[in-house]
Motif scaffolding. Structure first.
Motif, short mmCIF file in Angstrom:
data_model
loop_
_atom_site.label_atom_id
_atom_site.label_comp_id
_atom_site.label_asym_id
_atom_site.label_seq_id
_atom_site.Cartn_x
_atom_site.Cartn_y
_atom_site.Cartn_z
N PRO A 93 7.06 5.66 -2.07
CA PRO A 93 7.23 4.70 -0.96
C PRO A 93 5.98 3.86 -0.71
N PHE A 94 6.20 2.56 -0.51
CA PHE A 94 5.11 1.63 -0.21
C PHE A 94 5.47 0.83 1.04
N ARG A 95 4.43 0.31 1.70
CA ARG A 95 4.59 -0.60 2.83
C ARG A 95 4.12 -1.99 2.43
N LEU A 96 4.86 -3.01 2.86
CA LEU A 96 4.45 -4.40 2.64
C LEU A 96 3.40 -4.76 3.70
N ILE A 97 2.20 -5.14 3.24
CA ILE A 97 1.09 -5.43 4.15
C ILE A 97 0.92 -6.94 4.36
N PRO A 133 -6.70 -4.60 6.57
CA PRO A 133 -6.67 -3.15 6.81
C PRO A 133 -5.51 -2.51 6.07
N LEU A 134 -5.78 -1.38 5.45
CA LEU A 134 -4.75 -0.66 4.71
C LEU A 134 -4.17 0.49 5.52
N THR A 174 0.85 -1.18 0.00
CA THR A 174 0.00 0.00 0.00
C THR A 174 0.88 1.24 0.00
N LEU A 175 0.47 2.23 -0.75
CA LEU A 175 1.20 3.49 -0.81
C LEU A 175 1.25 4.10 0.58
#
Length: 563
Positions: free
Chosen positions: A547-551, A562-563, A527-528
């Motif tokens: 930048p992104f996060r690994l969910i 949940p994002l 998710t961004l």
């Protein structure tokens, strides 16, 4: 959640396939349903005719905090976008500026279709369009702040450009050769190259003494489209979800195929031994008639190899003509010969006629992947159909435009050697140095695609061929690239497409949740980063400058994330 309002004719519906390929869940909707809290982002694409009421609703959406992206058409709301549209765009090249949209892109960014437009005051010109002579003819991307919301106007039709470059022109006659003599495609044989639409001068580069299609134009247009979405989401701190193209977070995949021209079992065994030394699984495209001894097929399969078809429509016998009856005959022959129902195919000499008719034939026979879109001349090696990303053909000429469920796995080049210094009589016509493999793999990894190379068994004993294949495989591994068969690739792509297409995002209070309907084992969810200006931990993943996060690292049916 991204809302999409698009036209229904011609290539307009292709936007939905492109978003699915890019891994972006979306909801197709109508203007009346647009609300910023439900759809922070809206993509308005193609020939959409807005009524006066709908234009007012779109303005209300933006003024109250929505981000509106208008792509490839005149929507009658120039004042909202801060532009003045001046006519249709036939073709041109995007010239980018210093901005997050376009950052890191290296290709010519050749586009086809859309509109010409000029930015008005208080609008940010992110990129322009130039013609063949390099003269500026239009603004390309215009960004504007509008009260609580934003607008981004994209003058060229990026989805239609990707589609046109991939599918090319209908092949009815020889194509026009390169003016420098490096690609004599007017050879009297109808083949995939004869339909290419890229420019011999502006869309090729020169490297190591050869002009070739060195940058993936269509792949970069995909990335440009993503960057527009990422930038739009970042303006509202919207947690845009994305499912990357490959399993386990791999940056790219590799595919090595073998066309068994001549069906010499001694050469096939020699090639198989080299493949086994490299510990990879490859795809063997078997040509009719003759085939191999049964024990050789078993050896290929026990080594993890795939048995595929090498459709011959070149030799022009009653069984080897350009027709679905010849394809069916050869397909059934291979099933009987090997006991395997082939999943993929490559056409002998990259034979081709028409535009997408062959893909329809494949779909009717259950062939899930085709590898025929590639070069037969040194001057067309590389990304002659714009890229390395697998794609499915789109029938945009029918009354009901639709996707043909066959994956096209573009071929980059054939029969690399360490030094192509063999006498011409002993060389394959397209044989080039293995240096080109490292260049092409680097570009594929940069854009996250598929690096597909062909090695004929007929050339495996020629000096430098086995070493070139070893160099290719090891360079790919250095770049964290996995080598897979075309069957494995097609199965993964179909599962991922189902997962993206059926996923949906919902908001409860201030929390966004992504619901997964189709499972995707080893499929990552990113998710961004909601606030890209805030300090991010070192584990942040950067995609095309954002930048992104690994969910999540595996998506199961029924997941609510949940994002």
């Amino acid at each position: 959640m991204l809302a999409v309002v698009s036209g229904k004719k011609g290539s307009d519906p292709y936007i939905q396939e492109l978003l699915t390929d890019l891994g972006i869940p979306f909801r197709r909707t109508e203007v009346q349903s647009l609300k910023p809290d439900r759809f922070p982002l809206c993509l308005l694409h193609g020939n959409v005719s807005l009524s006066r009421l709908e234009r007012d609703l779109v303005r209300h959406y933006v003024f109250n905090g929505g981000v509106l992206i208008g792509s490839g058409a005149d929507f009658g709301i120039d004042d909202l976008f801060g532009v003045a549209t001046t006519g249709r765009l036939t073709s041109g090249w995007i010239k980018k500026r210093d901005h997050p949209i376009g950052n890191g892109l290296l290709s010519s960014l050749h586009v086809f279709g859309g509109v010409c437009a000029r930015a008005k005051e208080q609008s940010d010109r992110v990129a322009t369009i130039v013609n063949e002579q390099g003269d500026e003819v239009s603004d390309a991307i215009v960004v504007r702040k509008c009260k609580k919301g934003w607008t981004i106007f994209v003058a060229p039709d990026l989805p239609a450009s990707v589609l046109h470059i991939q599918q090319g022109l209908p092949v009815m006659q020889d194509g026009q050769p390169a003016p420098d003599g490096s690609a004599p495609i007017d050879d009297g044989i109808l083949k995939a190259e004869d339909g290419l639409v890229l420019h011999w001068i502006r869309d090729r580069i020169e490297w190591n003494g050869l002009r070739f299609f060195g940058y993936p134009v269509a792949d970069e247009l995909r990335i440009l489209f993503l960057q527009i979405l990422f930038f739009a989401a970042s303006q509202k701190a919207a947690p845009l979800p994305l499912i990357p193209l490959w399993a386990n977070g791999k940056p790219a995949l590799g595919l090595i195929s073998h066309d068994t021209d001549g069906n010499d079992p001694e050469l096939a065994r020699a090639l198989l031994e080299e493949v086994k030394k490299l510990r990879i699984a490859t795809t063997w495209c078997i040509i009719y008639p003759g085939g191999y001894p049964k024990d050789l097929y078993r050896a290929i399969r026990s080594a993890g190899g795939e048995i595929a078809l090498h459709f011959d429509a070149l030799t022009d016998t009653p069984s080897t003509r350009w027709s679905i009856s010849s394809l069916r005959l050869q397909f059934q022959w291979l099933v009987k010969e090997t006991g395997v129902c082939p999943v993929s195919n490559k056409n002998h000499y990259t034979r081709w006629e028409g535009r997408i008719e062959f893909f329809r034939w494949c779909q009717r026979l259950g062939i899930q992947a085709d590898q025929s879109k590639g070069p037969s001349k040194p001057g067309t090696i590389g990304f002659l159909f714009g890229g390395s990303h697998p794609w499915r053909p789109f029938d945009d000429r029918s009354n009901r435009p639709s996707i043909i469920n066959v994956w096209s796995l573009n071929l980059l080049t054939q029969d690399l050697v360490v030094e192509p210094s063999l006498p011409r009589s002993e060389r394959h016509p397209i044989m080039v140095s293995a240096d080109f493999a490292t260049w092409l793999i680097d570009q594929v990894v940069r854009v996250g695609g598929l690096a597909h190379f062909l090695f004929h068994p007929a050339h495996i004993k020629k000096p430098g061929t086995a070493l070139a294949m070893k160099t290719l495989v090891e360079w790919g591994r250095e770049k964290n690239l996995d080598w897979r068969t075309s069957a494995e690739i097609a199965h993964w792509l179909s599962a991922r497409s189902d997962c993206v297409r059926t996923a949906s995002a919902h908001r409860t209070g201030s929390t966004w949740t992504l619901r997964i309907r189709s499972p995707l084992q080893d499929g990552h969810l990113l998710t961004l980063a909601a606030n890209p200006h805030r300090h991010l931990e070192s584990s942040a993943i950067y995609l095309h400058g954002f930048p992104f996060r690994l969910i999540k690292t595996s998506l199961r049916s029924g997941d609510q994330v949940p994002l």
